[in-house]
Design an enzyme around this catalytic site. Structure first.
Site, mmCIF file in Angstrom:
data_model
loop_
_atom_site.group_PDB
_atom_site.id
_atom_site.type_symbol
_atom_site.label_atom_id
_atom_site.label_comp_id
_atom_site.label_asym_id
_atom_site.label_seq_id
_atom_site.Cartn_x
_atom_site.Cartn_y
_atom_site.Cartn_z
ATOM 1 N N HIS B 70 102.700 68.100 15.918
ATOM 2 C CA HIS B 70 101.759 69.055 16.502
ATOM 3 C C HIS B 70 101.026 68.467 17.704
ATOM 4 O O HIS B 70 100.821 69.128 18.724
ATOM 5 C CB HIS B 70 100.769 69.495 15.414
ATOM 6 C CG HIS B 70 99.652 70.347 15.911
ATOM 7 N ND1 HIS B 70 98.398 69.842 16.175
ATOM 8 C CD2 HIS B 70 99.592 71.667 16.227
ATOM 9 C CE1 HIS B 70 97.618 70.824 16.605
ATOM 10 N NE2 HIS B 70 98.311 71.932 16.653
ATOM 11 N N GLU B 73 103.236 68.531 20.577
ATOM 12 C CA GLU B 73 103.283 69.896 21.115
ATOM 13 C C GLU B 73 102.145 70.099 22.130
ATOM 14 O O GLU B 73 102.352 70.577 23.239
ATOM 15 C CB GLU B 73 103.156 70.919 19.969
ATOM 16 C CG GLU B 73 102.983 72.357 20.429
ATOM 17 C CD GLU B 73 102.030 73.147 19.537
ATOM 18 O OE1 GLU B 73 102.210 73.150 18.312
ATOM 19 O OE2 GLU B 73 101.081 73.743 20.081
ATOM 20 N N HIS B 74 100.944 69.702 21.746
ATOM 21 C CA HIS B 74 99.810 69.850 22.659
ATOM 22 C C HIS B 74 100.021 69.046 23.945
ATOM 23 O O HIS B 74 99.775 69.542 25.041
ATOM 24 C CB HIS B 74 98.517 69.351 21.990
ATOM 25 C CG HIS B 74 97.790 70.401 21.216
ATOM 26 N ND1 HIS B 74 96.511 70.776 21.514
ATOM 27 C CD2 HIS B 74 98.179 71.167 20.174
ATOM 28 C CE1 HIS B 74 96.116 71.725 20.670
ATOM 29 N NE2 HIS B 74 97.113 71.973 19.837
ATOM 30 N N GLU B 145 90.418 72.182 16.315
ATOM 31 C CA GLU B 145 91.411 73.076 15.722
ATOM 32 C C GLU B 145 91.486 72.836 14.205
ATOM 33 O O GLU B 145 91.522 73.787 13.421
ATOM 34 C CB GLU B 145 92.777 72.834 16.389
ATOM 35 C CG GLU B 145 93.815 73.901 16.059
ATOM 36 C CD GLU B 145 95.163 73.641 16.725
ATOM 37 O OE1 GLU B 145 95.289 72.690 17.525
ATOM 38 O OE2 GLU B 145 96.105 74.390 16.416
#
Lengths: 420, 432
Positions: B70, B73-74, B145
């Site tokens: 993840h 991904e960012h 997040e």
């Protein structure tokens, strides 16, 4: 019939039929309207319970039937919506339209009513359901904070009330009062039917609708009787501060802003202003508040065109409260001072236009646009192309001009208690 | 040139074109005539559950902190300080990315900037740029997040169900990792994962919309070539070696309860199931959606009774989730009388496991499923979901449509037998 609208596009396989009852409302009646919509959707004389309704829908190849409520500015809209498949795509070209129209008519106009009373058990259950809906809005902190800000900004207008109403207005609803309300709603509503989707082989769909619904389509009320914005001219000279405590890891900061003295043409510059301020990943808030300052994962601005107002919201750490306000104020002022570069200006316009063009791919978006134009402009002359061209004509100086009319009215903080 | 395979599905009126480039990248283009929107997706078969593998560069086995996929991904959706979402917005295109247990996908949606957007998508995914500074900045954003999800009761209820079911499988850990695990991620970790899992042969490119097929493939190949110096040299695409923690059959915990500052309590009942493969995954998914309709929809006896008792107002949902490394069913519902709902659900499941399937309800559910499959194809998102599922599950793209016709009553009863109380866990979120 003038209140049946058709939007045909052969690329779709489905047909969406939206039957709208739109009416003016006072705050105290919103809860009763939402209970009414909920009760109607739970059974009719011919389909007396949810089990019968669900079986009917499954049998018609999973046709989808939904009853929903929304506020359009200060108006209330109860929508009954069917999604069916064009017979061309069904086994043996089976046509489900006639049955579905009759079903819809039964749900709306042949409810479970005896001696001027709705079924008492269903009314009791749906009151509980709406009470839960009202209470559980707090479970989603971001959404709750935005809703609370709307409420604080529009404390005198119906728009400020949550779409399901206020808990205190539920108490007095009875089987009898709800029936009286039902009669009132039918009498005070404008009826609009919007059909959108693949209408190949359905040239006579409007005749069929007239056959099934008959004179019920001729509502006494027309769009000219409906006022979308009960303007509230109370502006605060000083910013008001509100704080609410909640147990959560993250806090939510919101700002409510109002736009003073605007004219209809300024709506389009305001839409572009919103995109530049905080509605796209190129926006000032996203770039500075999130990317540069790492203050939030979620930060956004929302423009309410019918209410001439904005809400800015962000999920932040409590300790960053002051810094967060400072950064947002800085961005608002920076636009007022003319700080918009060509690149972000073009990007914002392009992004709005791209979003609008995608509406062509959605049966429901086209329906919604038609109804909202009808309520706002009192006709359906404006199409998507017109809207796009109005956006394209907006200039940087238009935006700077309107930005000067945007003022912070209040700052709200939903504070997390847990320290991270 | 490329050998392009064409698959036509007449029920959905769809044409699917597929090809494989010389570097192993698989391309899928689903033609949707008449639609304005075009979607481009570039993904890798790598998600949050992979954290123990052989580093392609050093050849050594490494373990990495949770949340790397993840995090990657960012960071990958960023270029020298500019966020990709912003770069796309600047050309009038909207974009996003997501990481799930077994995939990471980057995508854009556009009406009239398809070629430019496709070029930008490839450039971003193919040019990693990680620095100590930008990794540190991202720890702040991802931290927010993670906090946001921690306050979301649906998310907490769901992850507690996974924690209860699984002992070691990383599926039990939040996709974004934890504040602690992401603090251990460095730019080196990111490069290691990138170099191992973002090889073209481990990736796929999916396009949905009314686009020119030949031209799209050409743009993809031309742009990939810019960033892959060894393109065309028959790269030794040896398999990626991933180590999976051995997961015992038994569950971890019977029940997890948590109190949160919420109004509406909720329950998830999870069943840990045996792992299945390929088209069995698709079949299980379809069977479980029929089970959901037969036993939990508004047509069901359960809904009617619970509604009348005032326990539920809306249906409880029943979902099955399966990948190559896990499979489970989760039933979830909301009620202010959560203990009554729990008791009734557990009793009901025992009862349906031991009863005959109602043939009428079965036929009704099947009719609904057939209609829904067609309905959903009016939405472009549905086309790419089907394609990506087929890539990860390694089955044919439109297989679901044939499988649905072949499902029989016995498939339903066989599935119900899997809902064994030994494999059952309960997660409850209560009001504080």
């Amino acid at each position: 019939m003038s209140n049946i609208y058709k939007i045909n596009n052969e690329k779709f396989k489905g047909i969406s039929i939206s039957y709208n009852l739109t009416l003016p409302i006072v705050k105290e009646k919103i809860a009763e309207n939402s209970v009414l919509a909920s009760v109607l959707s739970k059974g009719s004389k011919n389909y007396p319970n949810q089990n019968e309704i669900d079986r009917f829908l499954s049998w018609h190849y999973g046709s989808n039937f939904e009853t929903s409520v929304e506020k359009i500015g200060d108006l209330y809209n109860i929508e009954f919506k069917f999604l069916i498949l064009n017979k061309k795509y069904l086994p043996n070209n089976e046509d489900v339209l006639d049955n579905c129209l009759r079903f819809m008519n039964d749900i709306i106009y042949n409810p479970l009513v005896n001696t001027s009373k709705f079924d008492s058990f269903i009314v009791k259950r749906e009151k509980e359901y709406i009470r839960d809906k009202i209470n559980e809005k707090k479970d989603d902190k971001l959404r709750y904070a935005v809703q609370k800000t709307e409420e604080l900004l529009c404390d005198k207008e119906p728009f400020g009330v949550f779409v399901y109403g206020r808990e205190e207005d539920l108490e007095n609803i009875t089987e009898e009062s709800l029936y009286r309300r039902y009669i009132e709603v039918l009498d005070e509503s404008m009826v609009t039917v919007i059909i959108s989707g693949n209408l190949t082989g359905y040239d006579d769909i409007d005749n069929k609708i007239e056959e099934v619904f008959g004179s019920k389509l001729n509502s006494r009320i027309s769009c000219n009787d409906l006022i979308i914005n009960n303007v509230n001219d109370s502006y605060n000279e000083n910013i008001q501060y509100f704080e609410e405590k909640v147990e959560s890891t993250q806090s939510v900061l919101t700002m409510g802003l109002k736009v003073k003295d605007i004219n209809e043409d300024e709506v389009f510059p305001l839409i572009v202003y919103n995109a530049i301020l905080g509605d796209t990943p190129s926006s000032k808030l996203f770039q500075n508040f999130r990317e540069k300052e790492s203050l939030a994962y979620t930060v956004r601005s929302r423009y309410y065109r019918y209410k001439n107002m904005f809400v800015i919201y962000a999920g932040i750490d409590k300790i960053n409260y002051n810094r967060a306000i400072e950064v947002i104020k800085g961005e608002l002022n920076s636009i007022k001072n003319g700080n918009i570069n060509e690149e972000e200006f073009i990007a914002s316009k392009q992004s709005i236009v791209a979003d609008l063009l995608e509406w062509y791919d959605s049966k429901v978006a086209l329906q919604k646009m038609l109804l909202s134009n009808l309520l706002n402009y009192k006709n359906t002359d404006m199409n998507l192309e017109d809207i796009i061209s109005k956006i394209e004509k907006v200039t940087i100086s238009d935006i700077i001009e309107v930005s000067k009319k945007v003022e912070i009215n209040l700052i709200y903080f939903l504070g997390g208690e847990k320290s991270v | 040139m490329y050998k392009i395979e064409v698959i036509k599905n007449s029920k959905l009126d769809e044409l699917l074109y597929t090809t494989t480039l010389r570097n192993g990248l698989k391309i899928y283009i689903c033609k949707k005539a008449g639609y304005k929107k075009k979607i481009g997706m570039f993904g890798t078969k790598y998600g949050s559950v992979v954290n123990d593998f052989v580093d392609k560069v050093s050849g050594k086995r490494v373990t990495v902190p949770s949340g790397v996929a993840h995090f990657l991904e960012h960071k990958l959706f960023e270029q020298e300080g500019a966020n990709a979402l912003d770069l796309f917005t600047k050309i009038g295109v909207s974009s996003n990315a997501y990481t799930s247990f077994d995939q990471t996908v980057y995508f854009f949606e556009t009406v009239d900037k398809f070629n430019e957007a496709l070029e930008l998508l490839i450039k971003l995914v193919k040019t990693p740029y990680f620095t100590d500074e930008n990794v540190k900045k991202e720890q702040g954003i991802i931290g927010q997040e993670i906090n946001m999800y921690e306050d979301n009761s649906d998310y907490v209820a769901y992850f507690n169900t996974l924690i209860a079911m699984y002992n070691k499988n990383p599926v039990r850990i939040d996709i974004a990792g934890t504040i602690d695990s992401i603090s251990k991620i460095t730019k080196e970790t990111l490069y290691t994962c990138y170099n191992t899992f973002y090889k073209s042969s481990n990736m796929f490119l999916v396009v949905v919309g009314d686009v020119d097929i030949e031209n799209t493939i050409k743009i993809i190949e031309d742009n990939i070539k810019i960033y892959e110096k060894d393109y065309g040299i028959n790269s030794n695409s040896s398999n990626i070696e991933i180590f999976e923690a051995y997961e015992e059959e038994h569950i971890n915990k019977k029940i997890i309860e948590k109190q949160m500052d919420i109004y509406m309590p909720q329950i998830c009942i999870g069943y840990k199931l045996n792992i299945v493969e390929k088209n069995e995954i698709i079949k299980r998914d379809l069977v479980s959606s029929l089970v959901s309709d037969i036993y939990f929809s508004k047509s069901s006896k359960f809904f009617t009774e619970e509604y009348e008792k005032g326990i539920i107002s809306d249906v409880v949902s029943f979902n099955c989730e399966s990948t190559k490394t896990f499979s489970h069913a989760i039933i979830s519902g909301y009620s202010t009388k959560i203990d009554l709902l729990k008791e009734d659900l557990l009793k009901y499941i025992e009862q349906i496991r031991n009863s005959l399937v109602d043939k009428d309800l079965f036929e009704l559910a099947k009719r609904k499923k057939i209609g829904n499959t067609i309905f959903r194809s009016d939405n472009l998102d549905n086309s790419y979901r089907r394609i990506i599922d087929s890539i990860l599950n390694e089955n044919d793209v439109y297989e679901d449509i044939d499988i649905i016709d072949r499902i029989e009553v016995s498939d339903i009863s066989d599935f119900l037998k899997l809902l064994d109380s030994d494999k059952q866990v309960v997660s409850i979120i209560r009001q504080k």
